[in-house]
Each structure stands twice: as structure tokens, then as C-alpha cells.
Scaffold this active site. Structure first.
Site, PDB file in Angstrom:
ATOM      1  N   THR A 414      29.470  45.205  35.496  1.00  0.00           N
ATOM      2  CA  THR A 414      28.470  46.019  36.177  1.00  0.00           C
ATOM      3  C   THR A 414      29.128  47.311  36.630  1.00  0.00           C
ATOM      4  OG1 THR A 414      26.913  46.133  38.036  1.00  0.00           O
ATOM      5  CG2 THR A 414      28.903  44.812  38.370  1.00  0.00           C
ATOM      6  N   HIS A 466      36.261  30.477  42.708  1.00  0.00           N
ATOM      7  CA  HIS A 466      37.583  29.928  42.997  1.00  0.00           C
ATOM      8  C   HIS A 466      37.687  28.444  42.623  1.00  0.00           C
ATOM      9  CE1 HIS A 466      41.524  30.192  44.397  1.00  0.00           C
ATOM     10  NE2 HIS A 466      41.352  30.743  45.596  1.00  0.00           N
TER      11      HIS A 466
END
Length: 495
Positions: A414, A466
Site C-alpha cells: 500500500t 507475530h
């Protein structure tokens, strides 16, 4: 030919059903697709239409009877009604030759396209025509908006728009009828036929029990908006119409979408289907992942010098402009090869590693932010990447993105820098495990070999899940992109 009237196949969780309403009686003539009976389950009401023209010969299960899936509940003789109607038509044609002009207009249903498997329903976004408008074949009649794309419904023939059943904002299903097209008709013929259709519509779109309820409430079919299939009126529709507040006096001004509060005003607009989907997915990404963001910065001077040197020759050779996105995509693709976990995704308790490189490119459109997919980026040249991104951007702007353009993608890029963003933390595009945010290139003083130089610098932001990607891998991935962008010759040498 005798045809059995059967209960439709019931959903897996439904054991039996009830015959709710018969719309015909023994001896009645029926036409193909006419609703014969409503079958009520504990969840939905199923309609059983006639498979051909004919005459009802027997009804074996009356209203209120409990029935099973595929059970025979009646019989009709196909073809008898057709022959009698043909005889009547011939007689009418002798007595009234002028009627041939009107009968030449064939009514074609305007239906919602078949929706993709992952899309449950859709919304009527925009009607480009109104009742009585003359249209030509392949003219776009209405836009149907889903969670991901806008589908166009075009005219199948020349003619005149008849009845519009579902207006803008209505929720519809795949293959549902939303209007009628009088093929081959002219505006005058359609206008003549319209009163006849309105005269019989109340009986066709409401069952006897519903019509009885309308009489008790003092309502007509014109007062009630049908939400069922084909515009059919249910008891709930009648109750809703009966409980609707009385119309304001003619002298009172109609309420506006915006409320005037002296010199201040406010406007209430319903969210589009795409905007609601974006909101849901962003909240899901935030609440269901262990999202973390790591940052770095990159000196863009080498790429800017390279682009300035070869952009004219590049455009002349490949007939497309040389932008920064092709460098970003190339660098990301190379980094994904070195760090497979960033190119993976979580599916339940499994990790899915992808051996291909489909990059989602965030594109701002009038409807909202979408992420069409640039496929097999590792096999594309710089020109191929630029052309692919340009095509996706044009499709997004014009609302032409297809489900194939939107499906898949292993990693997202993006670029908020085109709007002036200096630094941001992008949100994951589920089920992907990471997203890279590019930002505005801005001159800043930097220390180079013990001296201060003004360089065009850009911040990179990598948000990642994560649960799948460790800090070492995320930082290594981002540093790889930084090194490749600061020394673009490494992209050519694969080092």
C-alpha cells in the site's frame, strides 16, 4: 403429459416442512414458472413453481399437512392449458387483429447475475433506466454491488423497461428477478400494457391469506412493498405497512437527508456494502491477529537517478511510464523468495507456504479501498508490472474489477505516499501475514560519511502477524527491501 408437484429438497438441518398456502385449485390453468404452493420450514418459505404450462388435476396434501423433501403433493397435466390458450389466441387474433402488435412484445426477466461462491447476497446499487425507458441490446440497465465487486446487468434485447421490482438499496440474491424488459416493444405498447399488468399484480404477488390480511388492515397491494421473491408480499410486509406512520400533510415539507440546524447541518448516509465489508475486515484483522509493525528508511536517490536517466527511453520502448511501483514490487518479490514465512498464511492450526508470488496492490476507488492482485510477479518484467498495475487501477476507477482480479494474493503493498502520508502503520489484509506500507519521499538531512547531505528519504513500514513471523524474519525482510531499493543493480544481478 402428467407431471408431479414435489416438495423441494430440504436443507440438511431441516427434517420436515408444512404446506403453507396453495395458490391454485384442482382444474386451474397454470403457466410455466407460476408459483403453485408455498412450503414452510422452520427457517424459510420455499416456493414450488410450475415446470410448464398445464392444468392442475389433483392436490394430495392440503394446507397444514406435514411433508418431507421430494414428497409428491399434487399433479398437473402439462400441455392442456397450452393447447386451450392457443385456441383462444387464434380466436382473439381473428376478432382483434390489432392485438398482434402488443403480443409481439416478449417479456424478459431482468435477473441478478449468479453470485460467486463466497458472496451470499448483493445490493441493487444504481438503476440506469426507469420504467418506460427504451433500451437497446447490451445497454447497462443496473449495477449490482457485492462485498467485493460491482456487477453490471445488461439488456438482452431491444425493448422497453417494464416493471422494476427491486429499487436501489434493496438486498437481492443470485439469479433473483429484479425487473422486466418488454423485448421488441415500443414505448407506446409498453404504456398500453402497463395497466393490465397492474390490474392482476395484486393476485399474483400475494397469497389468499395475505390478501385477507390486507383487507383487514385496509390496505391495497399498492400500499405494501413486497420483499419476497419476485416482489411477493408476505404477512410481515403487510404488518410493516400497517405500522408505518401516517404520511405528513401536503403542506408540510418533506424531510431531507440533511437536517438543518440554523447555520449548521448534518447529513446521514447509509454505508455502502463495500464500506461495511472493509470495516468488518479491518476490525477482524485487528482483533484476531498478533499484529506488530517495524519501520526502516530508504534512500531513494539511486532509483530516482535511474528513473530520470531511462524514463523517456523506457516509455518509448515499452509504451508505458516507468514509475516507482515496479521497483517496489521487484524488491518485495525478491525479499519474499528469501523469507518464505512472510509469503505464508495461517489456516486453522496449519501454516500454508505459497510457492508463487501474487502481490495485492492497494488501490483507492470511488467506492473505497480495494486490493486487486498482480499475479506471478516473479515472472513479470518491469514493463509488465507497470502495465499490470495500470490496468488494475483503471478497472478500479471504472468499477470494472472482477472477482478473479480480487481473489487471492499472498502479500500486500500500500502506498500512502501518493496522498502525502509520511508515516503510518498499515493493517493486515487477511488471511495474509504481512503488508508493506510505502510513504512520501521527502528531502531530509542525513549523515553520509561523516557529512550532512540532503537526500530524498522514504519511511518503510512492515506490519506482520507475530504468530507466524518472528522479529528476526520481519526485520531481515524489511532490510532486504531497503538494500535492494538503495542499490537497484542488485535486482538485476540477483544478489
Amino acid at each position: 403429459m402428467t407431471t408431479e408437484i414435489k416438495v423441494p429438497v430440504l436443507p440438511e438441518s431441516v427434517a420436515d416442512a408444512t404446506v403453507a398456502t396453495w395458490h391454485v385449485q384442482v382444474g386451474d390453468k397454470v403457466t410455466r414458472d407460476q408459483v403453485l404452493v408455498d412450503i414452510e420450514t422452520d427457517k424459510v418459505v420455499l416456493e414450488v413453481p410450475a415446470t410448464s404450462d398445464g392444468v392442475i388435476t389433483s392436490i394430495t396434501q392440503e394446507e397444514g399437512a406435514t411433508v418431507l423433501g421430494n414428497q409428491v403433493i399434487g399433479v398437473f397435466s402439462a400441455g392442456e392449458a397450452e393447447s386451450s390458450s392457443e385456441t383462444e389466441a387464434k380466436a382473439e387474433s381473428k376478432d382483434a387483429p390489432a392485438a398482434s402488435t402488443e403480443s409481439s412484445a416478449k417479456v424478459i426477466d431482468i435477473v441478478v447475475p449468479v453470485l460467486p461462491e463466497s458472496v451470499a447476497d448483493a445490493t441493487v446499487a444504481t438503476w440506469h433506466v426507469a420504467e418506460g425507458d427504451t433500451v437497446t441490446m447490451d445497454q447497462n440497465l443496473v449495477d449490482i454491488e457485492t462485498d467485493k465487486v460491482v456487477l453490471e446487468v445488461v439488456a438482452q434485447d431491444n425493448g422497453v423497461i417494464g416493471k422494476i421490482i427491486h429499487v436501489e438499496g434493496d438486498t437481492v440474491l443470485g439469479a433473483q428477478k429484479i425487473g422486466e424488459l418488454n423485448a421488441g416493444a415500443t414505448a407506446s405498447v409498453a404504456a398500453t400494457a402497463a395497466p393490465v399488468q397492474d390490474a392482476v399484480s395484486s393476485d399474483e404477488i400475494a397469497s389468499p391469506s395475505v390478501r385477507r390480511l390486507m383487507s383487514e388492515k385496509g390496505l391495497t397491494a399498492a400500499d405494501v412493498r413486497g420483499t419476497g421473491k419476485g416482489g411477493r408480499i408476505s404477512k410481515e410486509d403487510v404488518e410493516a405497512a400497517a405500522n408505518k406512520p401516517a404520511a405528513a400533510p401536503a403542506s408540510a415539507p418533506a424531510p431531507a437527508a440533511s437536517q438543518e440546524l440554523g447555520e449548521r447541518s448534518q447529513k446521514r448516509v447509509p454505508m455502502t456494502r463495500l464500506r461495511k465489508t472493509i470495516a468488518t475486515r479491518l476490525l477482524e484483522a485487528k482483533n484476531s491477529t498478533a499484529m506488530l509493525t517495524t519501520f526502516n528508511e530508504v534512500n531513494m536517490k539511486p532509483i530516482m537517478d535511474l528513473r530520470a536517466q531511462y524514463k523517456d527511453l523506457f516509455e518509448k520502448t515499452h509504451d508505458t511510464r516507468l514509475g516507482f511501483m515496479s521497483f517496489y514490487v521487484k524488491a518485495v518479490t525478491e525479499a519474499l523468495k528469501r523469507y518464505p514465512a512472510v509469503n505464508a498464511s495461517i489456516d486453522g492450526d496449519d501454516i500454508v507456504y505459497h510457492n508463487f508470488f501474487d502481490i495485492s496492490i492497494a488501490v483507492s476507488t470511488p467506492r473505497g479501498l480495494v486490493t486487486p492482485v498482480l499475479r506471478d510477479s516473479d515472472q513479470l518484467s518491469m514493463a509488465g508490472i507497470e502495465n499490470g498495475i495500470r490496468d488494475l487501477a483503471i478497472k478500479g476507477r471504472d468499477g470494472k474489477l472482477s472477482m478473479a482480479d480480487m481473489t487471492g494474493g499472498n502479500f500486500t503493498i500500500t502506498n500512502g505516499g501518493v496522498f502525502g502520508s509520511l508515516l503510518s502503520t498499515p493493517i493486515l489484509n487477511l488471511p495474509q501475514a504481512a503488508i508493506l506500507g510505502m510513504h512520501k519521499i521527502q528531502d531530509r538531512p542525513m549523515a553520509v560519511d561523516g557529512k550532512v547531505e540532503i537526500l530524498p528519504m522514504m519511511y518503510l513500514a512492515l506490519s506482520y502477524d507475530h504468530r507466524l513471523i518472528d522479529g528476526k524474519e520481519s526485520v531481515g525482510f524489511l532490510v532486504t527491501i531497503k538494500e535492494l531499493l538503495e542499490d537497484p543493480t542488485r535486482l538485476l544481478l540477483d544478489v
